[in-house]
Design an enzyme around this catalytic site. Structure first.
Site, PDB file in Angstrom:
ATOM      1  N   ASP A 487     -14.835   6.108 -29.125  1.00  0.00           N
ATOM      2  CA  ASP A 487     -14.673   6.071 -30.583  1.00  0.00           C
ATOM      3  C   ASP A 487     -15.272   7.290 -31.268  1.00  0.00           C
ATOM      4  O   ASP A 487     -14.963   7.577 -32.421  1.00  0.00           O
ATOM      5  CB  ASP A 487     -15.391   4.838 -31.153  1.00  0.00           C
TER       6      ASP A 487
HETATM    7  C1  GLC Z   1     -19.971   3.860 -33.545  1.00  0.00           C
HETATM    8  C2  GLC Z   1     -20.525   3.644 -32.161  1.00  0.00           C
HETATM    9  C3  GLC Z   1     -19.460   3.257 -31.185  1.00  0.00           C
HETATM   10  C4  GLC Z   1     -18.649   2.145 -31.740  1.00  0.00           C
HETATM   11  C5  GLC Z   1     -18.134   2.469 -33.139  1.00  0.00           C
HETATM   12  C6  GLC Z   1     -17.361   1.285 -33.663  1.00  0.00           C
HETATM   13  O1  GLC Z   1     -19.147   4.948 -33.560  1.00  0.00           O
HETATM   14  O2  GLC Z   1     -21.194   4.763 -31.667  1.00  0.00           O
HETATM   15  O3  GLC Z   1     -20.051   2.863 -29.970  1.00  0.00           O
HETATM   16  O4  GLC Z   1     -17.568   1.905 -30.917  1.00  0.00           O
HETATM   17  O5  GLC Z   1     -19.203   2.772 -33.973  1.00  0.00           O
HETATM   18  O6  GLC Z   1     -17.456   1.049 -34.994  1.00  0.00           O
HETATM   19  C1  GLC Z   2     -17.906   0.431 -28.444  1.00  0.00           C
HETATM   20  C2  GLC Z   2     -16.567  -0.087 -28.921  1.00  0.00           C
HETATM   21  C3  GLC Z   2     -15.476   0.290 -27.963  1.00  0.00           C
HETATM   22  C4  GLC Z   2     -15.538   1.755 -27.657  1.00  0.00           C
HETATM   23  C5  GLC Z   2     -16.912   2.168 -27.172  1.00  0.00           C
HETATM   24  C6  GLC Z   2     -17.031   3.637 -26.934  1.00  0.00           C
HETATM   25  O1  GLC Z   2     -18.307  -0.276 -27.313  1.00  0.00           O
HETATM   26  O2  GLC Z   2     -16.584  -1.476 -29.064  1.00  0.00           O
HETATM   27  O3  GLC Z   2     -14.213  -0.024 -28.496  1.00  0.00           O
HETATM   28  O4  GLC Z   2     -14.563   2.015 -26.689  1.00  0.00           O
HETATM   29  O5  GLC Z   2     -17.870   1.795 -28.130  1.00  0.00           O
HETATM   30  O6  GLC Z   2     -17.036   4.364 -28.105  1.00  0.00           O
END
Ligand code: GLC
Ligand code: GLC
Length: 832
Positions: A487
């Protein structure tokens, strides 16, 4: 305070984790509830309850990130002479003579003893009931008669957990309660549009109550010393506005050796619009009375608890391993499967790190979670797939999240995460392999929940694949969009404004050259699955589900479709080999301008884990040694004492072209944290490559039962489940865990150990046996229920890491490695 080495231990026989010191390094929590009514409960009884949606139907109040930590919950205060104490130690923190918290499968039992009195509370949500039951047992273990004053305590949340925390100009004037006998009703906003209320009941006469927080606690007191309790006198307060609570007051006399049960019920009720009231401003309590009547005696509660235990027996009987290694067996048979069910129920919404007000259900998260629980509750997995697919757009793109209460796509976050579509194939294939239910592909599923837009689920899979093919960049690799699985790899965002969220800010697609090797690998893996599925369908595949033939009616030239997609997969493999290889490992991506990311040429973050995981799982370039080199590079650059970090070296400065990933200090989260979720990808890559020793050593590093011994204090979070992230080697405190419970790690750990290490893989026509083990592995047995069959499979590894030599089914040798499916009980012997 002197730090104790151990805070608890596993009790495998009861499937419990036993906490023996309440001052754990972080609250160690458990989850109650399996379908509609849910609760979070910490080892000191902190936490809260909600109905279906932690944001819109929050029943009791909780304050995150508070001082002291984890304050607020369901509390029992006992006043014995001048001593006031709680069985869970908090909030009074009176030193106890004995304390124990047992977290079990959807229940928690907390026991405290003080001055000859034992108070033991069993907390659980009975199956199919909208209520949390708290069975409190008081026992007088002393030689003299005890007269105790008992106060219960719950604090109501004004339903919407978000506005509850911010809109005080309104909130302080809306609260309303009703009191009837031993039941306290919470009915804020019921007079207008809400058709639901909650109640807190005890199955004994009460000698007083309180419903107004300030009156009960006293404005300058705390939960640790509420006025009413300290004085031993309830105020019989009636909340109107301000902050409604529910507290029962009961005087209890216990002869030496005597024991008494009290059943407390925290319930939730919905009424039909025209049956809301029994008189002006009087709520209709019929359903509450009925619910109370189902649970108001010790016998009824014990029966409901026995049913819950049987439910878990059945769920955990589907896959059972016996290796003789307790640490492995307890994770496989108990905790990993349990965590998978919890992630299924809660997705990423409510934990002690997820406030319940932020995120809905993730498209990719939910599909991945599916592999963790599909064997346990296939019908709910089926429904989940259809719910998820219903939020897809006609071009194959998807809403990144949807809200569980409405099941609609979440407009705030929108779409554009270009890995999302592939996960639908991943989830659906896992479902069909487990169940043999090809008919799911015939289900008519809408786009964006629009009635009239329905096409078959198969069509959704097809457009998912096409979405990748139609969004290729200059190297014929998949365009990343807003981000891929990571993400935080935001290659088209370019933000200098701290008030913007990287997840929702601009996503420049015009002119972008940002491509993802992670999606490339994912596409090859899921593409191969899709091709195999089409081939099955081309052969007129049918199979039995509950004795019925399952047929696919979808109109499609499946052979042609298999062919078409095979070509796309082959082309992707070529593109990766040509433009995605850096010499020792796979590149991670190309940025907006077409510059390499995750390359030896880069200053920082020369290597990333995600593309190593997916491209090795996809076996891209295995014949040229690429897979082996990539796996070796993971060991060399990513591995550390606590697992494999996400990237190396960590980013030390913010890079505007990369987005959120470089916003984290080094060693945390997506910037070189050990993001446990993606470790299993490399482990599976190792398994596919047949490197059992390496696979096992990576696996054991993030297996909670192994971490448990080593890091009771360092790791901090619950030692019985995986957490999303462990601080990486570049962090201040490497090995410190965060974001426990709700993580894709659960499903991936399960998928890895059950299918790739222990090697029991559901397949369309039966169970494929293909373990990948460390040389030291000894004989083990897996009992696997599969559709209407039951297999007892014994594997003799003989020091071999990978490769099945011979299999017998019920004493007869079989060809190949797939045990053909047939109804009934079977015994399988496997020699490696
Ligand atoms: C932030 C986190 C990531 C997560 C995302 C979702 O970017 O670092 O882990 O998946 O929020 O909202
Ligand atoms: C969080 C989110 C997932 C994402 C991950 C890496 O675990 O839930 O959707 O892939 O962060 O950013």
């Amino acid at each position: 305070m002197e730090q104790q080495k151990r805070y608890g231990h596993f009790d495998d026989q009861h499937r419990e984790y036993v906490i023996t010191n309440p001052q754990t390094p972080w609250p160690w929590i458990n989850y109650l509830g399996n379908e509609d009514f849910f609760s979070l409960i910490s080892n000191t009884a902190g936490g809260y309850s909600f109905y279906k949606d932690a944001k819109f139907r929050r029943i009791t109040r909780y304050r995150y990130n508070n001082v002291p930590m984890d304050n607020g919950g369901r509390y029992f205060y006992l006043k014995d002479g001048d001593t006031v104490w709680n069985p869970g130690w908090k909030p009074c923190k009176t030193p106890l003579d004995f304390y124990e918290c047992r977290h079990g499968m959807s229940y928690t039992r907390i026991t405290g003893r003080k001055n000859g009195v034992e108070a033991s509370v069993l907390f659980f949500v009975p199956l199919k009931k909208w209520a949390e039951v708290q069975k409190l047992t008081l026992t007088n273990q002393s030689q003299e008669t005890k007269t105790l004053k008992l106060f219960s305590f719950e604090e109501w949340c004004l339903w919407n957990a978000a506005t509850d925390m911010e809109n005080f100009q309104r909130n302080f004037s809306t609260g309303e309660v009703e009191i009837e006998g031993s039941t306290i009703y919470h009915k804020t906003e019921y007079r207008e549009r809400r058709n639901h209320y909650a109640f807190y009941h005890v199955n004994a006469p009460i000698q007083g109550f309180d419903t107004d927080r300030e009156t009960f606690v006293g404005l300058y007191n705390e939960f640790a010393n509420p006025d009413a309790v300290m004085e031993g006198k309830p105020r019989n307060s009636h909340a109107h506005g301000w902050s409604p609570i529910a507290s029962h007051y009961i005087e209890v006399t216990l002869a030496p050796g005597e024991s008494k049960d009290f059943v407390f019920i925290l319930g939730y009720i919905e009424n039909e619009q025209d049956k809301k009231f029994s008189a002006l401003q009087v709520i209709n309590k019929e359903k509450a009375h009925a619910l109370i009547a189902e649970l108001d005696t010790t016998e009824k509660v014990d029966k409901a608890f026995a049913e819950l235990c049987e439910y878990w027996d059945a769920l955990l009987n589907i896959y059972k391993v016996k290796t003789g290694n307790d640490k492995l067996d307890r994770m496989v048979n108990i905790w990993n499967q349990y965590q998978c069910m919890v992630t299924f129920n809660f997705s990423r919404s409510a934990s002690f790190f997820e406030s319940g007000v932020g995120r809905g259900m993730g498209f990719r998260d939910s599909n991945q979670d599916l592999v963790g629980f599909v064997h346990q509750i296939p019908p709910r997995a089926r429904q989940r797939i259809i719910d998820i697919a219903s939020t897809q757009f006609p071009d194959g793109g998807c809403y990144h999240q949807y809200q569980p209460l409405t099941k609609r796509g979440n407009n705030d976050i929108g779409g554009g995460f270009n890995d999302d579509p592939c996960w639908l194939i991943f989830g659906t294939v896992a479902y069909i392999k487990e169940t043999g239910d090809f008919s799911i592909l015939d289900e008519m599923v809408p786009f964006d929940n629009q009635p009239g837009s329905e096409v078959t689920l198969f069509e959704h899979l097809k457009i998912s694949m096409d979405h990748v093919i139609k969004n290729l960049g200059p190297h014929m690799l998949p365009l990343i969009g807003r981000a891929d699985w990571n993400d935080c790899l935001n290659l088209n965002c370019f933000s200098w404004d701290p008030n913007e969220s990287f997840q929702t800010t601009e996503n420049v697609s015009e002119g972008t050259k940002a491509e993802s090797l992670m999606i490339a690998g994912l596409f090859v893996v899921t593409g191969k699955d899709y091709v195999a599925l089409c081939k099955k369908l081309a052969n007129g595949q049918r199979s039995t589900v509950n004795g019925q033939w399952s047929m696919v009616n979808v109109q499609c030239d499946f052979a042609e479709e298999a062919n078409r997609m095979q070509q796309a997969v082959d082309a992707m493999i070529e593109a990766v080999k040509k433009h995605g290889w850096d010499g020792e490992w796979y590149l991670r991506a190309y940025d907006f301008y077409g510059r390499k990311i995750g390359s030896n040429e880069c200053e920082e973050a020369k290597i990333f884990i995600e593309s190593q995981g997916w491209c090795t799982m996809a076996e891209i370039g295995a014949e040229d040694g690429m897979v082996a080199k990539s796996l070796d590079s993971c060991k060399k650059y990513l591995e550390c004492e606590h697992g494999m970090v996400l990237n190396n070296p960590a980013f030390t400065k913010y890079i505007y072209e990369y987005g959120e990933i470089s916003s984290y200090p080094e060693g945390y989260k997506e910037n070189a944290g050990i993001f446990c979720h993606n470790n299993p990808w490399v482990i599976i890559g190792e398994c596919i490559a047949g490197r059992g020793n390496d696979a096992w050593s990576h696996y054991a590093k993030i297996l909670p039962s192994y971490v448990e011994e080593k890091y009771q204090t360092l790791h901090k979070v619950e030692p019985y489940v995986n957490c999303q992230m462990v601080a990486g080697k570049d962090a201040f405190r490497p090995g410190e865990g965060k974001n426990s419970w709700l993580t894709g790690t659960a499903a991936w750990m399960w998928y890895t150990v059950s299918e790739f290490i222990l090697g029991i893989k559901p397949d369309y026509d039966g169970i494929r046996i293909d373990p990948c083990l460390p040389e030291t592995a000894t004989d083990y047995t897996v009992c696997r229920k599969f559709r209407e069959a039951e297999y007892e499979i014994t594997i003799h590894p003989n020091g071999v890491q990978k490769g099945v030599k011979a299999i017998t089914l019920d004493g007869q040798p079989i060809e190949g490695t797939v045990i053909p499916y047939s109804v009934g009980k079977h015994v399988v012997e496997v020699v490696m």
